[in-house]
Design an enzyme around this catalytic site. Structure first.
Site, PDB file in Angstrom:
ATOM      1  N   GLU A  82       0.918 -13.013 -27.800  1.00  0.00           N
ATOM      2  CA  GLU A  82       2.256 -12.995 -28.401  1.00  0.00           C
ATOM      3  C   GLU A  82       2.270 -13.565 -29.807  1.00  0.00           C
ATOM      4  OE1 GLU A  82       6.830 -14.460 -27.344  1.00  0.00           O
ATOM      5  OE2 GLU A  82       5.161 -14.975 -26.019  1.00  0.00           O
ATOM      6  N   ASP A  83       1.483 -14.592 -30.063  1.00  0.00           N
ATOM      7  CA  ASP A  83       1.612 -15.343 -31.314  1.00  0.00           C
ATOM      8  C   ASP A  83       0.454 -15.172 -32.289  1.00  0.00           C
ATOM      9  OD1 ASP A  83       4.002 -16.325 -30.377  1.00  0.00           O
ATOM     10  OD2 ASP A  83       3.151 -18.177 -29.605  1.00  0.00           O
TER      11      ASP A  83
END
Length: 257
Positions: A82-83
Site C-alpha cells: 500500500e505504501d
C-alpha cells in the site's frame, strides 16, 4: 539512523520468538524485517518515528499473541504494497503464496465495512489498529474520533470473537479514553463528567455500556454552555437506575420469550 542500527531494531522481536521458532523460521522473520525496512526507508510516522517502527510493533504484537511464522512475516510486510512501490510478485517470490496472500488481502481490506472471511487477515488488521490506536493522538481530531468509534463498533467485537481478550480490552480502553479526551476539549469539566458517567454506567448491563458511553460522549462534545452540559449529565446520572432496570427487563423478557 544507519542501516546497521535500523536492522538492530528487529533483535527484540527475534529474541521474543527464539524459544518458539526454528532457526529457519527466525531467518525468515529476519528477512521479512530487512525487506520491510528497505521498502519503508525514508518514510516517517506522524510522531516523528521511522515508519518501520509501526510494522515492527505489529509483528511484536503478533508474536505476543502466539501467531505463526507466516503471520509474523505478514505483519512486518503488511504496508509495503500500500505504501511503497513493492510489487505483489516480489513478495510472492521472496516469501511464498501464504505470506503474499495475507498481505494482499489485508491491503484490500483497508478500513471499509466489509470483513474478509479469513480470520487471519482480520487478526492482522486488529493488531495494526492496536498500534495505531496507541499513537492516535498524532492524527487530526476528526479522524481520531471516527477511528475510535469504529474501533469500538467493529474491531473490539472482532477481537473478542477471535479469542483475543487482551487485544479487545486494550482497544476498548484506548478508544474510550480518546473519545473522553476529545470530549474534554469541548469545555472545562467534560472529562470529569464522563468519568462520573462511566462509573455510573457500571449499573448498566455490560453489553450496553460501550454504546451508551459513546453516545453520551458525543452529546457532551456538541456545542453547549457549561451549565447545559452539567444539566445534561445530571439528568443522565439521575436516570441511570431507571435505564438499567429497563435494559435488564428487556434482557429478561428476551430470555423468557
Amino acid at each position: 539512523m544507519t542501516s546497521e542500527s535500523q536492522h538492530g531494531l528487529a533483535e527484540p522481536l527475534l529474541a521474543q520468538l527464539s524459544g518458539r521458532f526454528s532457526p529457519a523460521d527466525l531467518d525468515r522473520v529476519r528477512r521479512a524485517y530487512q525487506v520491510a525496512a528497505r521498502w519503508h526507508e525514508g518514510q516517517w510516522r506522524k510522531n516523528g518515528d521511522r515508519y518501520i517502527t509501526h510494522p515492527l510493533a505489529v509483528a511484536e504484537a503478533a508474536a505476543a499473541a502466539g501467531l505463526d511464522c507466516s503471520m509474523v512475516c505478514a505483519a512486518l510486510l503488511h504496508d509495503v504494497l500500500e505504501d511503497t512501490a513493492c510489487a505483489p510478485e516480489y513478495l510472492r517470490a521472496e516469501f511464498g503464496d501464504e505470506v503474499a496472500d495475507l498481505v494482499e488481502r489485508l491491503t484490500a481490506f483497508g478500513d471499509g465495512p466489509a470483513v474478509p472471511d479469513d480470520d487471519r487477515v482480520v487478526t492482522l488488521k486488529l493488531l495494526d489498529r492496536l498500534h495505531n490506536m496507541r499513537t492516535i493522538q498524532y492524527i487530526d481530531t476528526g479522524r481520531q474520533l471516527s477511528k475510535s468509534r469504529q474501533t469500538l463498533e467493529l474491531h473490539v467485537p472482532h477481537a473478542r470473537r477471535l479469542g483475543l481478550p487482551a487485544v479487545a480490552d486494550e482497544l476498548q480502553e484506548l478508544a474510550r479514553h480518546r473519545i473522553e479526551v476529545l470530549a474534554g476539549g469541548a469545555g472545562g469539566g467534560t472529562t470529569a463528567t464522563l468519568c462520573a458517567l462511566r462509573l455510573g454506567s457500571l449499573m448498566l448491563p455490560a453489553a450496553a455500556r460501550g454504546r451508551y458511553l459513546e453516545e453520551w460522549a458525543a452529546e457532551l462534545r456538541a456545542p453547549a454552555d457549561r451549565r447545559g452540559r452539567r444539566r445534561f449529565a445530571g439528568q443522565l446520572i439521575l436516570g441511570l437506575p431507571r435505564l438499567s432496570f429497563m435494559l435488564r427487563r428487556r434482557q429478561w423478557d428476551g430470555r423468557a420469550g
